[in-house]
Design a protein around this motif. Structure first.
Motif, PDB file in Angstrom:
ATOM      1  N   THR A 196       1.035  -1.106  -0.055  1.00 20.04           N
ATOM      2  CA  THR A 196      -0.454  -0.115   0.167  1.00 20.04           C
ATOM      3  C   THR A 196       0.931   1.297  -0.083  1.00 20.04           C
ATOM      4  OG1 THR A 196      -1.813  -1.112   1.232  1.00 20.04           O
ATOM      5  CG2 THR A 196      -1.967   1.196   0.939  1.00 20.04           C
ATOM      6  N   ARG A 197       1.759   1.400   0.200  1.00 17.30           N
ATOM      7  CA  ARG A 197       2.914   1.875   0.891  1.00 17.30           C
ATOM      8  C   ARG A 197       3.463   2.906  -0.327  1.00 17.30           C
ATOM      9  NH1 ARG A 197       8.445   2.847   4.553  1.00 17.30           N
ATOM     10  NH2 ARG A 197       8.648   0.471   2.917  1.00 17.30           N
ATOM     11  N   ARG A 198       3.713   1.354  -1.351  1.00 18.86           N
ATOM     12  CA  ARG A 198       4.391   1.832  -2.523  1.00 18.86           C
ATOM     13  C   ARG A 198       3.406   2.032  -3.897  1.00 18.86           C
ATOM     14  NH1 ARG A 198       8.791  -0.033  -5.430  1.00 18.86           N
ATOM     15  NH2 ARG A 198       8.545  -0.560  -7.199  1.00 18.86           N
ATOM     16  N   ALA A 199       1.739   1.563  -3.388  1.00 16.17           N
ATOM     17  CA  ALA A 199       0.522   2.109  -4.385  1.00 16.17           C
ATOM     18  C   ALA A 199       0.176   3.259  -3.886  1.00 16.17           C
ATOM     19  CB  ALA A 199      -0.178   1.539  -4.427  1.00 16.17           C
ATOM     20  N   LEU A 200       0.463   4.299  -2.884  1.00 16.09           N
ATOM     21  CA  LEU A 200       0.505   5.341  -2.447  1.00 16.09           C
ATOM     22  C   LEU A 200       1.127   6.417  -2.942  1.00 16.09           C
ATOM     23  CD1 LEU A 200      -2.410   5.175   0.224  1.00 16.09           C
ATOM     24  CD2 LEU A 200      -2.857   4.959  -2.093  1.00 16.09           C
ATOM     25  N   ARG A 201       2.631   5.944  -2.844  1.00 14.03           N
ATOM     26  CA  ARG A 201       3.444   7.171  -3.175  1.00 14.03           C
ATOM     27  C   ARG A 201       3.766   8.254  -4.261  1.00 14.03           C
ATOM     28  NH1 ARG A 201       9.110   3.866  -3.231  1.00 14.03           N
ATOM     29  NH2 ARG A 201       8.309   3.591  -1.532  1.00 14.03           N
TER      30      ARG A 201
END
Length: 471
Positions: free
Chosen positions: A204-209
């Motif tokens: 999720t962190r990578r997707a929301l970056r």
């Protein structure tokens, strides 16, 4: 009331972990139930096999005392006749169902009909071929008490004596296996959920970056006021890339709107300065030399200033989205009223041809303004003729205004509708106006769902064509 996590990452992680936990619990429960059913079936099979082995010996004529009964704690056997007497039992069998007597069978033997008949008993020297009866009970074998699954099989000996063979299968192994599976699942569930939560958090962190990059850039644009900057668009063509592209398009439209507004304010200030300066000059001259007061010039400048202020106010309302209630309007009647109103002041008589009287939805005052602005523009540039026609084509109301003037160069067909634009032969503010008439006309037509375009007239000059959806 519990507060929801503020972070999208936290909510996504909690949701994914909860879904996986529910799925794992449901799958584990199904596995445990299936395992217990299978192990229970195996216990039934073991008990039935043991019971039929003993029953086969009895059917072959083996005496009760000479039966080869299974040894050990896992398969206790007991043979009971129709009167309830124990005829044989495993050597170490002490109690069944905890009654304290080895002669008590694990359940009631199959009874005959209510009249005591033996029609259901097997034939002499045969074993019952139907499914055995199963029951669950407790037995004590060699001082060890445990739960067993018992199978009851009827057999008739060659001496025509019908007995029931009870054989048990130990349930401890099955229950231990089920317990081991449950403990293993319970022990593995928390680590697995921790892995799911960690992976979801990282993904999720990578997707929301990219979303964070867009937010940070928008914050910078807001603080700096530099609308020329754009947010980064991810390389992946996904929803976030679409959001970034839409954001950039919005910023571009906002930048254009702000630039247009600034240009409009600058042009309006420039246009207002001229009549105001003229009025001030005439008033100062009149104050010093009253005999030189030009009242007509003052009135003309005031009227020009009034018209310019009215045009600017109308443009401001259009830009602000001002939309008065629309109603059905007969376009032919509206054009006739406009021609009658301005007939006395026209420099050139308008040649009108009203071929149809289509109805459109609109604001009568604003539609009259469109026709009036087009006629003003035509009479300003016409040499000797201004022609106006009203018709209907394929469900569209059409108004055409043509003049025999110099026309509009093809390169200026769109620029002529910009605000404060005057072509080279109309630079004079006295003759060319402020350059707002055509801009106001097009904005009003677009607000009515129509279109305004210019092209060359058949006999030379300019032809302005208004198209509006007819009712």
């Amino acid at each position: 009331m519990a507060r929801r996590p503020a972070s999208v990452r936290a909510r996504t992680t909690l949701g994914a972990t909860a879904v996986v936990a529910v799925a794992l619990v449901a799958a584990g429960l199904a596995v445990v139930l299936l395992l217990r059913s299978n192990l229970g079936g195996q216990a039934d099979l073991k008990a039935e096999v043991a019971a039929r082995e003993v029953a086969s010996q009895l059917a072959a004529g083996t005496p009760f005392a000479a039966l080869d009964l299974p040894d050990g704690e896992d398969r206790p056997v007991q043979v009971v006749d129709e009167e309830g007497r124990v005829r044989a039992a495993s050597e170490d069998l002490l109690r069944i169902h905890g009654t304290g007597s080895p002669g008590v069978r694990p359940g009631r033997p199959p009874s005959g009909d209510d009249d005591g008949g033996d029609d259901d008993d097997p034939a002499r020297g045969e074993v019952s071929g139907g499914d055995p009866e199963f029951s669950t009970g407790r037995a004590t074998v060699d001082d060890r008490t445990a739960d067993y699954r018992f199978a009851a099989v009827e057999v008739t000996t060659p001496r025509d004596e019908t007995v029931t063979v009870y054989a048990g299968a130990d349930l401890a192994a099955a229950r231990d296996a089920v317990g081991t599976a449950v403990r293993a699942m319970l022990a593995g569930l928390p680590p697995l959920l921790a892995v799911v939560a960690g992976v979801t958090w990282l993904v999720t962190r990578r997707a929301l970056r990219p979303v964070e990059a867009v937010r940070a850039e928008l914050a910078e644009i807001t603080s700096s006021g530099d609308l020329a900057r754009r947010v980064p668009v991810p390389e992946a063509r996904d929803e976030i890339a679409g959001l970034a592209a839409t954001t950039n398009a919005t910023l571009a439209a906002l930048e254009e709107s702000v630039a247009r507004q600034r240009g409009f304010v600058a042009d309006a200030s420039h246009e207002l300065r001229s009549p105001i300066a003229s009025l001030r000059t005439q008033l100062e001259v009149a104050a010093a030399h009253p005999e030189l007061l030009d009242v007509g010039g003052l009135v003309e400048d005031v009227l020009r200033l009034q018209r310019l202020a009215a045009d600017l106010l109308l443009l401001a309302r259009i830009d602000a989205g001002d939309r008065p209630p629309a109603r059905p309007v007969t376009l032919g009647g509206l054009v006739r009223e406009e021609l009658e109103r301005r007939a006395a002041g026209d420099r050139i008589t308008v040649q009108a041809s009203i071929e149809a009287d289509p109805r459109v939805m609109g604001v009568p005052g604003r539609l009259s303004r469109v026709v009036g602005n087009l006629l003003d523009n035509a009479q300003r540039h016409a040499r000797s003729a201004v022609r106006l026609s009203v018709g209907e084509e394929a469900g569209t109301a059409v108004v055409r205004v043509a003049d025999d003037g110099p026309g509009v160069p093809p390169a200026d067909h769109e620029r002529i509708f910009e605000r404060f634009v005057r072509l080279d032969d109309a630079r004079s503010r006295d003759e060319g106006g402020a350059g707002l008439g055509l801009a106001i006309a097009r904005d009003l037509v677009l607000a009515h769902g129509g279109d305004l375009a210019v092209r060359e007239a058949p006999g030379g000059g300019a032809l302005f064509e208004v198209r509006l959806p007819a009712v």
